[in-house]
Design an enzyme around this catalytic site. Sequence first.
Site, PDB file in Angstrom:
ATOM      1  N   LYS A  86      17.706 -16.286   4.084  1.00  0.00           N
ATOM      2  CA  LYS A  86      18.990 -15.512   3.368  1.00  0.00           C
ATOM      3  C   LYS A  86      19.013 -13.664   4.390  1.00  0.00           C
ATOM      4  O   LYS A  86      19.018 -13.079   4.446  1.00  0.00           O
ATOM      5  CB  LYS A  86      18.165 -14.885   1.900  1.00  0.00           C
ATOM      6  CG  LYS A  86      19.111 -15.984   1.493  1.00  0.00           C
ATOM      7  CD  LYS A  86      18.493 -15.400  -0.191  1.00  0.00           C
ATOM      8  CE  LYS A  86      17.521 -14.597  -1.079  1.00  0.00           C
ATOM      9  NZ  LYS A  86      16.835 -15.789  -1.120  1.00  0.00           N
ATOM     10  N   CYS A 175      15.312 -10.219 -16.018  1.00  0.00           N
ATOM     11  CA  CYS A 175      14.948 -11.253 -14.900  1.00  0.00           C
ATOM     12  C   CYS A 175      13.543 -10.305 -15.273  1.00  0.00           C
ATOM     13  O   CYS A 175      12.361 -11.544 -14.649  1.00  0.00           O
ATOM     14  CB  CYS A 175      15.417 -10.979 -13.379  1.00  0.00           C
ATOM     15  SG  CYS A 175      15.915  -9.772 -12.466  1.00  0.00           S
ATOM     16  N   MET A 176      13.273  -9.441 -15.796  1.00  0.00           N
ATOM     17  CA  MET A 176      11.865  -8.916 -15.575  1.00  0.00           C
ATOM     18  C   MET A 176      11.295  -8.104 -17.397  1.00  0.00           C
ATOM     19  O   MET A 176      10.644  -7.746 -17.529  1.00  0.00           O
ATOM     20  CB  MET A 176      12.317  -8.026 -14.807  1.00  0.00           C
ATOM     21  CG  MET A 176      11.849  -7.964 -12.664  1.00  0.00           C
ATOM     22  SD  MET A 176      10.978  -9.214 -12.986  1.00  0.00           S
ATOM     23  CE  MET A 176       9.975  -8.407 -12.772  1.00  0.00           C
ATOM     24  N   MET A 360      10.983 -16.443 -12.721  1.00  0.00           N
ATOM     25  CA  MET A 360      11.233 -16.193 -13.611  1.00  0.00           C
ATOM     26  C   MET A 360      10.971 -17.298 -14.911  1.00  0.00           C
ATOM     27  O   MET A 360      10.844 -16.609 -15.947  1.00  0.00           O
ATOM     28  CB  MET A 360      12.517 -16.790 -13.134  1.00  0.00           C
ATOM     29  CG  MET A 360      13.096 -15.774 -12.447  1.00  0.00           C
ATOM     30  SD  MET A 360      13.555 -14.202 -13.272  1.00  0.00           S
ATOM     31  CE  MET A 360      12.856 -13.075 -11.836  1.00  0.00           C
ATOM     32  N   GLY A 397      12.446 -10.199  -8.750  1.00  0.00           N
ATOM     33  CA  GLY A 397      13.667 -11.219  -8.129  1.00  0.00           C
ATOM     34  C   GLY A 397      14.769  -9.674  -7.560  1.00  0.00           C
ATOM     35  O   GLY A 397      14.489 -11.224  -6.302  1.00  0.00           O
ATOM     36  N   GLN A 398      14.608  -9.644  -7.780  1.00  0.00           N
ATOM     37  CA  GLN A 398      15.644  -8.410  -7.502  1.00  0.00           C
ATOM     38  C   GLN A 398      14.931  -7.326  -6.437  1.00  0.00           C
ATOM     39  O   GLN A 398      13.940  -7.436  -6.618  1.00  0.00           O
ATOM     40  CB  GLN A 398      16.663  -7.465  -8.075  1.00  0.00           C
ATOM     41  CG  GLN A 398      17.150  -8.629  -8.951  1.00  0.00           C
ATOM     42  CD  GLN A 398      18.006  -7.946 -10.363  1.00  0.00           C
ATOM     43  OE1 GLN A 398      19.898  -7.986  -9.877  1.00  0.00           O
ATOM     44  NE2 GLN A 398      18.030  -7.503 -11.233  1.00  0.00           N
TER      45      GLN A 398
END
Lengths: 771, 77
Positions: A86, A175-176, A360, A397-398
Site C-alpha cells: 500500500k 478504531c481507538m 482492532m 489503524g490510521q
Amino acid sequence: MKLNRRSFIKSAAVSSAVATAGSIFPGISFADWKRVKGAYGITWKKAPCRFCGTGCGVLVGVTNNRAVAVKGDPNCSVNKGLCCVKGYHSVQALYGRDRLKKAQIRKNGKMVEVPIAEALDVIAAKLKETVKKHGKDSVAMYGSGQWTIPDGYVASKLFKGCLGTNNVEANARLCMASAVTGFMTSFGIDEPMGCYEDIEHADVFITWGNNMAEMHPVLFSRMLASRKRKKDVTIIDLATRTTRTSQAADRSILFKPNTDLAVANAICYEIIRNGWMDKDFVKKHTTFHKGKTNIGYGTEDHFKFKDKPENMSFAEYKNFLEDYTPEKAERISGVSARDIKYMASLYGDPTKKVTSFWCMGMNQHVRGTWINNLVYNIHLLTGKISTPGNSPFSLTGQPSACGTVREVGTLTHKLPYGVVMKEKARKKAEKIWDLPAGSIDPKPTYHTVEMFRALDRGDIRFMWIQVTNPMITMPNLNRYRNGALKDDRFIVVSDVYPTPTTDVADVILPASMWIEQEGMYGNSERRTQHFDEIVPGPGDTMSDTWQIIEVARRLGFKKQFPWSQKNYIGKIWEEYRRFHDNPKHNMAPYEVLKARSGVQWPFVNGKETRWRFNSKYDPACKKGSDFDFYGKKDGKAWIWARPYEPAAESPDQEYNFWLNTGRVIEHWHSGSMTRRIPILHNAVPESYVELNPEDAANLGVVNGELVKIISRRGSITMKASINGRGVPPKGMVFVPFFDEDYKINEVTLDAFCPISKQPDYKKCAVRLEKA
Amino acid sequence: MPILSFLALPQDGGMEQLCNDLSAMEYCEIIPAENQEVIVLVTDTPDVEAEKNLQKSLKNLPSLQSLSMTFGHNAEQ
Ligand code: SF4
C-alpha cells in the site's frame, strides 16, 4: 558505467533494498553489488506514508511536479527503509481519473459545480442559520484519524472554542477509543509507554486478535526479521480466526469471540498461582480496583453509563481470579487449559522479554476498555512494562489517530490539553485561543454513534464531514444513511474522491490529499511526522485546514484564525505546542520536525523519550524513583478486576453464525483511494465472505458462489471465499469492509463498549443462505 | 510497468532453494547476501498482466517466508 533511465531506476531499487537490509541486519554484506550515484531527474522528498498508523517514513520521488516513485526512508526508525504494497502504491492514489477538483452544491436536487469561494460562503451561512434556529449543539464536525494535526486543531478551535459546541468527533472513535480509555483507566494518561524498538528487544510476541501480517505489515516484517536474526524468538497468534499472521506464527491459538477477557484473567491466575508475579514491582507500583459489572451495550438511543471504580485488596483480586482457572476459562473460551498455561509461562518467565500487540480485535469490542485493562494487568503483575522489549503495545489503524484525535483531542469530551469537564483545561484553551472566559461548554455532547443518532433524530441538523466515509463505516448503516438523507439535514463533505458519503452531501469541497499540502501526522509510537507540500493539488483543491479557516473567518473569527496561507502550518503547530508545554508531553519545535523523519514525544531538552514511566529513559519521572506511572496521582498503575461478559448479540437458533469484519492488506479503509490504484484493485477487486470449509460444504457452496448474509438489520449477497487468505472457525464468517458495492455495515450492529463508546464490528449474529 | 525491490527471507534452511526458485522466475533478479539468509529481489515487469502473475507466483512460493517491499517505481505514471 553508462545507464539508461530504466537500468538507473533498477539500480536505485537495489540500492534502497541493500540500505534497508543494512539497517535491519547489521553487518550484512552483498558481494555482487555496486553502488550507482546520481539522481536521473528524480528528486526525493520525505513524508510519512498516507496509509496506516505504523507511520512508515517514505521518500517520494518527484519528476515534473508529479509523484512517480516511493521508497522506504532508511533514516526513519519506524521502517528502516521497508515499505508495504500500500505504501509503495500510495502516490498513485493522487491521480485517479475521477478526483474531485471543483466544489459542488446541491441545487434543485442536483450537484452542480461552483467556485470554491461560493461553496464556502454557503457553508458559513448555513452554519450561522442553523445555530440561530436550532441552537449551537445542532451543528457538528465529524473528522478523522487521517486528518493532519493542523486539520483537527483548527476544527476543535472553531467548534469547541468559537462556536461553543462540543459536537466534534472523529472516526478514531470507531478504531481507538477503547485503547484511550484502557490507558486512562490503567495509567491515567494516554498512549503507549514503549516504542517500535521493543520489537528488536523482545523474545516473545503475543498478538491479541491482531492480524499484523496484513494490518501492520512492516512491523510484522521487523518481527520476522528479529526471529530470523536471534533464532530464539517466539510468536504466538491469539485470535478468533486463522490469518496470514497465524500462518507465520510459531503457534496459532483460537478463542471464541469476546472470551479473550476470560483468557487474560486465566493467564493472571496462573501467573499468581505459580509465583511468577513480580511482588516487589506490584507492591511498589500498582493498586487494585474493580468497577461496575453487567454494564450494557449501548444499542438504545441516549444510553448513558458511568463506571464507579472501587479499591480492592490483592486478596480480593486473587479471589476474583478463582472464576478463571485455566480449566474454567477453557470452558468459556475454547482455548485449552494447556495453551493458557503455556502463554502464562511465557509471560511469567523472568528471562524472557514479552511484547503484546493489539489493535482492532481488542478495541472494537463491547468490553474494549476491559480487555485493554486485562492485558495491562498481565504486564503489571510480571513487571514487564516500560523497559525495552517488555511492552503492552496498542497499535493504531490510521496514520494520525494518535496525533490528531488523541493528542489534539478531537472527541466530544476532549481538548488539546485535558477534558472539557475540567475548568483548568477550559481556561487554558480559552487563553491560548484568545476567547472570553466561559466560551467552552463544560458538558460533552455526543460520541460518534450517538452523534449520527442525533442527526437521524433531528437534534443535529448540520454536519461537516472531512477525510472519512461514514456512509460505509458506520455500523447499522441503514439507519444512519436514512438519517443523513432526511430533508432538513445539511451535510458538507470534504474529500478527494466521490464516495457514498459525498452522495448524501449538500456541499462537496475538493480536498488536497496527503503531500499536496503541508502537515503532520502522529503515529502509534508517539511519533510526530511532518511533511511538506511536495506536489501541487489539482483544480480548486484546498487543504482541510484552510477550508475550516476560510469558514471561520466568514463567521467573524478572524482574530482566532489570523494566519497567512504561506506559513499557517508552522504557526498553527507552534500555537498547538503551547498546550503540551510540560515534560510529560512536550512536542518538538516546528524546525526540528521539518528536519527529521519523525520525532517522538515527550521531547525534553532536545531528546526524545523512548520508554515512558521508566526513570532511566523518561525525565518526567519523579527523582529517585525507578518507575513512576505519573498519570495517576500516587504514581501507581491500576490493576483491574474485570469479568468475562458475552457479546451484545451472539448466534442463536435463528441467526446461527458470528459475523466478523475487518480489512485486507491491499485496501485502505473504505477503499475510496486504494480501489483507484490499479495494482491494488486488481489484487482484490471486490469484497467476499470467508467461510469455514465445513460450513461451506454444509451450505453447498464452493469458492466464488454467492452467499446471502442476513442479520436483524439488513442483508448482503456476495461471493464465498473458502480456504483463502483467512479461514474462520466453524460457525463464523468474515467480510472485509473496503468495498462500497458490498456495504457489510448494513448488516452489523451498533453496540459499543459503554466506557469508550467504540462500536464492536467483530461480533454480531447472522444467518446464511445459498443465493 | 513497475520496478520494485524487496527483501526476501527464506523458510528456515531454505536459502539455496529460494535463490534457485527466484532466479528461475521471469522478470526477477536477485542479489543474495553473503553472510545472512536474506535476498534482495528486484522485479521489472512489462505489463499489468505480467505483474499480477508474478505477484501471484511469489505469494505461492513455498521456500519464501516473507517478502518486504523497499522501493517502487511505476514507469507508466
Ligand atoms: S505498513 Fe502502513 S505505514 Fe508502512 S508502508 Fe504499509 S501502509 Fe504505509
